[in-house]
Design an enzyme around this catalytic site. Structure first.
Site, mmCIF file in Angstrom:
data_model
loop_
_atom_site.group_PDB
_atom_site.id
_atom_site.type_symbol
_atom_site.label_atom_id
_atom_site.label_comp_id
_atom_site.label_asym_id
_atom_site.label_seq_id
_atom_site.Cartn_x
_atom_site.Cartn_y
_atom_site.Cartn_z
ATOM 1 N N GLU A 1 0.845 -1.196 0.000
ATOM 2 C CA GLU A 1 0.000 0.000 0.000
ATOM 3 C C GLU A 1 0.876 1.240 0.000
ATOM 4 O O GLU A 1 1.902 1.299 0.661
ATOM 5 C CB GLU A 1 -0.892 0.003 1.256
ATOM 6 N N LYS B 1 -9.874 1.738 -2.701
ATOM 7 C CA LYS B 1 -10.146 1.277 -1.337
ATOM 8 C C LYS B 1 -11.576 1.611 -0.924
ATOM 9 O O LYS B 1 -11.997 2.770 -0.989
ATOM 10 C CB LYS B 1 -9.141 1.927 -0.389
ATOM 11 N N CYS C 1 -5.658 -2.908 2.802
ATOM 12 C CA CYS C 1 -5.441 -2.654 4.224
ATOM 13 C C CYS C 1 -6.711 -2.798 5.075
ATOM 14 O O CYS C 1 -7.136 -3.912 5.369
ATOM 15 C CB CYS C 1 -4.794 -1.283 4.405
#
Length: 283
Positions: free
Chosen positions: A50, A119, A160
């Protein structure tokens, strides 16, 4: 599309645990060098971490953000084609129509952009006395799922904080994914507590391989990443994991093993769809 019975049973996966600096050009050069190293070690799918081209933090996202295609993604396309691999480009801050996103791009062995994933779940947490962070101050969330097909298996993407949401992994499993890849940068509070636990949970719940690619740890950074990039099999076993330093982590992914586990413990055919379901609300 992977044709039934035609997929290859094993392949090598590599995770790049990159030491990210404040100099974008250096990050890109080192990332490409480590991708080449992974390819020479036989990796067919490679993932960067990331925010691999930028320090992680809300104050950095606007400064380092790029359009897609742009400088960073062009480099990823070139090195994917040069090495003949599937390259999961970790994530970068993306600017589009005045909004910023935390975005993962995937490139095929011919350098073509296969998918772009933004995301979904923004990292907004407050653990008193330990860590407070609000991605939503700067970033906008994505609104779609992303999978891509390889000659080996279908792959699902998260970034994440997305890993905390079991529903996303379940939807990917329902879509036929056998590998979930989460570029991520957990921190020194959530990392030791939940990083490995969440990966093993997603792997066992969905009988899939799960991989996480973290930046290397930099104790001088404003946000200190946990590191420990990891590959977990569908039995919940850790196949490979890094320490905190810059490195390349590799493991062979055995899809025959996955099939055996699903046969031995056939949870997919035992789900009580008369009582519950996880349903996609948007394609």
């Amino acid at each position: 599309m992977v044709l039934p019975g035609r997929a290859m049973a094993t392949f090598r996966l590599a995770l790049i645990q990159l030491q990210v600096s404040s100099i974008k050009s250096d990050n890109l050069a080192r990332a490409c060098s480590l991708v080449r190293e992974a390819a020479t070690r036989g990796a067919k799918i490679v993932s960067l971490p990331e925010c691999f081209n930028s320090p992680y933090g809300t104050k950095y996202f606007p400064e380092y953000a790029e359009k897609i295609p742009g400088e960073s993604t062009e480099k990823l396309s070139e090195v994917a084609k040069e090495c003949g691999i599937y390259l999961i480009g970790g994530s970068i801050p993306e600017e589009d129509a005045g909004k910023l996103y935390n975005t993962c791009t995937v490139f095929g062995p011919d350098g073509t952009l296969l998918v772009k994933y933004r995301k979904l779940h923004l990292f907004d947490i407050d653990v008193p006395g330990k860590i407070t962070f609000q991605e939503s101050k700067i970033l906008s969330p994505g609104d779609s799922f992303s999978t891509f097909d390889t000659p080996y298996c279908r792959v699902g993407l998260g970034i994440c904080y997305d890993m905390r949401f079991a529903e996303l992994a379940q939807i990917y499993a329902q879509r036929g994914c056998q590998l979930l890849v989460y570029p991520g940068a957990f921190n020194m509070t959530t990392g030791p507590a939940h990083w490995e636990l969440l990966q093993r949970g997603r792997a066992v719940d969905n009988q899939v391989y799960v991989a996480t690619a973290s930046p290397a740890r930099n104790d001088q950074a404003s946000y200190v990443a946990w590191g420990h990039s990891t590959i977990v099999n569908p039995w919940g076993e850790v196949l490979a994991t890094a320490g905190t330093e810059e490195t390349v982590v590799c493991s062979d992914i055995d899809l025959k093993k996955l099939a055996e586990i699903r046969q031995q413990i056939p949870i997919f055919s035992q789900k009580r769809s008369d009582l519950y379901a996880v349903v996609e609300k948007k394609p």
